[in-house]
Design a protein around this motif. Structure first.
Motif, PDB file in Angstrom:
ATOM      1  N   ILE A   1       0.838  -1.202   0.000  1.00 38.79           N
ATOM      2  CA  ILE A   1       0.000   0.000   0.000  1.00 38.79           C
ATOM      3  C   ILE A   1       0.869   1.246   0.000  1.00 38.79           C
ATOM      4  CG2 ILE A   1      -1.797   1.263   1.238  1.00 38.79           C
ATOM      5  CD1 ILE A   1      -2.790  -1.327   0.059  1.00 38.79           C
ATOM      6  N   ASN A   2       1.939   1.215   0.792  1.00 37.58           N
ATOM      7  CA  ASN A   2       2.809   2.391   0.873  1.00 37.58           C
ATOM      8  C   ASN A   2       3.517   2.644  -0.465  1.00 37.58           C
ATOM      9  OD1 ASN A   2       3.729   4.320   3.066  1.00 37.58           O
ATOM     10  ND2 ASN A   2       5.685   3.771   2.131  1.00 37.58           N
ATOM     11  N   ASP A   3       3.863   1.578  -1.200  1.00 34.44           N
ATOM     12  CA  ASP A   3       4.479   1.747  -2.519  1.00 34.44           C
ATOM     13  C   ASP A   3       3.514   2.452  -3.477  1.00 34.44           C
ATOM     14  OD1 ASP A   3       6.757   0.544  -1.640  1.00 34.44           O
ATOM     15  OD2 ASP A   3       6.328  -1.416  -2.529  1.00 34.44           O
ATOM     16  N   VAL A   4       2.238   2.065  -3.417  1.00 32.46           N
ATOM     17  CA  VAL A   4       1.238   2.718  -4.273  1.00 32.46           C
ATOM     18  C   VAL A   4       1.087   4.186  -3.891  1.00 32.46           C
ATOM     19  CG1 VAL A   4      -1.192   2.740  -4.957  1.00 32.46           C
ATOM     20  CG2 VAL A   4      -0.010   0.562  -4.688  1.00 32.46           C
ATOM     21  N   LEU A   5       1.040   4.464  -2.584  1.00 31.11           N
ATOM     22  CA  LEU A   5       0.909   5.849  -2.123  1.00 31.11           C
ATOM     23  C   LEU A   5       2.121   6.684  -2.534  1.00 31.11           C
ATOM     24  CD1 LEU A   5      -0.525   5.227   1.472  1.00 31.11           C
ATOM     25  CD2 LEU A   5      -1.744   6.214  -0.464  1.00 31.11           C
TER      26      LEU A   5
END
Length: 353
Positions: free
Chosen positions: A206-210
């Motif tokens: 999720i953090n990579d997408v953000l």
């Protein structure tokens, strides 16, 4: 960044929790059943069989009556070949007859088999029936909950499914909360609010997408700033040009007014009128430039006789200037709304080229 958990680890953790919870429920209710049996609250499934020796001994006494049978037995009592009393359902009569022939019969079922045992002494005969399943030691509780084993399984299933759903709902909430962070960042970008508060996630994927969304937002902000700067420069240039053009237009119009006061030949008068029309068109273009710089869209209007006349005048003026001949085959109005000034400019470009 290195301490962030992965979604695979999250899902695996909850899967292990489900397995451990299932194991716990099975052990807990197994121990609970043993406690109920050991404290005498519940009789085990083999308890009626363990009491058959006493039933047979009592039955052989002369003073025996069916009332002496414990409540967990059903029976059919016969004397001299005649049924004296019975509380066994008619449904089980084939098993009663089989027990009379073979001393024992049974009916299998999904939960607890039903057994039929036959005893005889002198002129008396007795068939007792019982279920091989746990039941309450209390007759009142047994009447209230006649199928203890089925109810117990339902309670076990209800407790297990409640905990299972609780873990699933908790996992779903975590995933929804993380996915909502992505959708929130996307909404900010859609609204072109590129200075939105940056959001982080405890989970790597999720953090990579953000992080990717943040990079896109920064690139978009930079691009929009450059675009806005170009538009501002363009608007300033257009305003400067339109302002500078108005001065010579004013001078030309003033000289044309002076020429109108003089006695001119027919040919010169015609040329002056053409110049006046050209100056009028030039003023329209200057106004059009102002509209473009202000992002004002021209109002659409139908093709009326007045619009057609203006187009014909522009075409005739251009043809005269470039020594071309204009021939009108047919004219017709239209109710279709058009940006007439844009059409005028297009017509001018076609004739000029």
């Amino acid at each position: 960044m290195a301490n962030r958990k992965g979604l695979t680890r999250l899902i695996t953790t909850y899967a292990v929790m489900e397995l451990l919870y299932t194991f716990f429920v099975m052990i807990f209710f197994f121990l609970l059943l043993n406690i109920l049996v050991n404290t005498g609250i519940v009789y085990p499934a083999n308890y009626p069989e363990s009491q058959l020796g006493k039933v047979e001994k009592d039955f052989k006494s002369e003073s025996w009556t069916p009332d002496q049978l414990p409540f967990f037995y059903e029976y059919e009592y016969m004397k001299n070949g005649q049924v004296v009393s019975s509380n066994i359902s008619e449904t089980y009569q084939p098993y009663v007859k089989k027990a009379q022939e073979t001393a024992r019969a049974s009916k299998d079922s999904f939960i607890g088999a039903r057994v039929f045992r036959y005893y005889t002494t002198n002129d008396k005969e007795l068939v007792v029936s019982y279920k091989l399943s746990p039941f309450f030691a209390s007759q009142k509780l047994n009447q209230l909950i006649p199928h203890f084993e089925g109810v117990y399984f339902l309670v076990v299933f209800f407790v297990w499914i409640s905990g299972f759903l609780f873990l699933i709902v908790r996992l779903t909430k975590i995933l929804k909360r993380e996915i909502k962070k992505i959708s929130t960042a996307s909404v900010y970008i859609q609204q072109q609010n590129l200075d939105y508060p940056r959001i982080n996630s405890d989970y790597k994927e999720i953090n990579d997408v953000l992080s990717t969304i943040d990079l896109l937002a920064n690139d978009l902000k930079k691009s929009l700033q450059e675009q806005w700067q170009m538009q501002e420069t363009k608007r300033d240039l257009i305003e400067s040009v339109t302002h500078d053009i108005r001065t010579p237009i004013t001078l030309i119009k003033g000289n044309l007014e002076l020429l109108d006061e003089e006695a001119l030949t027919a040919s010169s008068s015609e040329r002056v009128k053409d110049i006046e029309k050209g100056v009028s068109r030039l003023e329209v273009y200057v106004e059009r430039l102002k509209q473009i710089s202000s992002h004002v869209t021209e109002e659409k209007m139908p093709v009326s006789e007045e619009v057609l006349s203006r187009w014909i005048d522009v075409a005739r003026l251009l043809c005269d200037t470039h020594q071309r001949q204009l021939s009108l085959m047919e004219t017709d109005t239209s109710s279709i709304p058009l940006e007439t000034e844009n059409v005028t400019m297009a017509l001018q470009n076609i004739i000029f080229h």
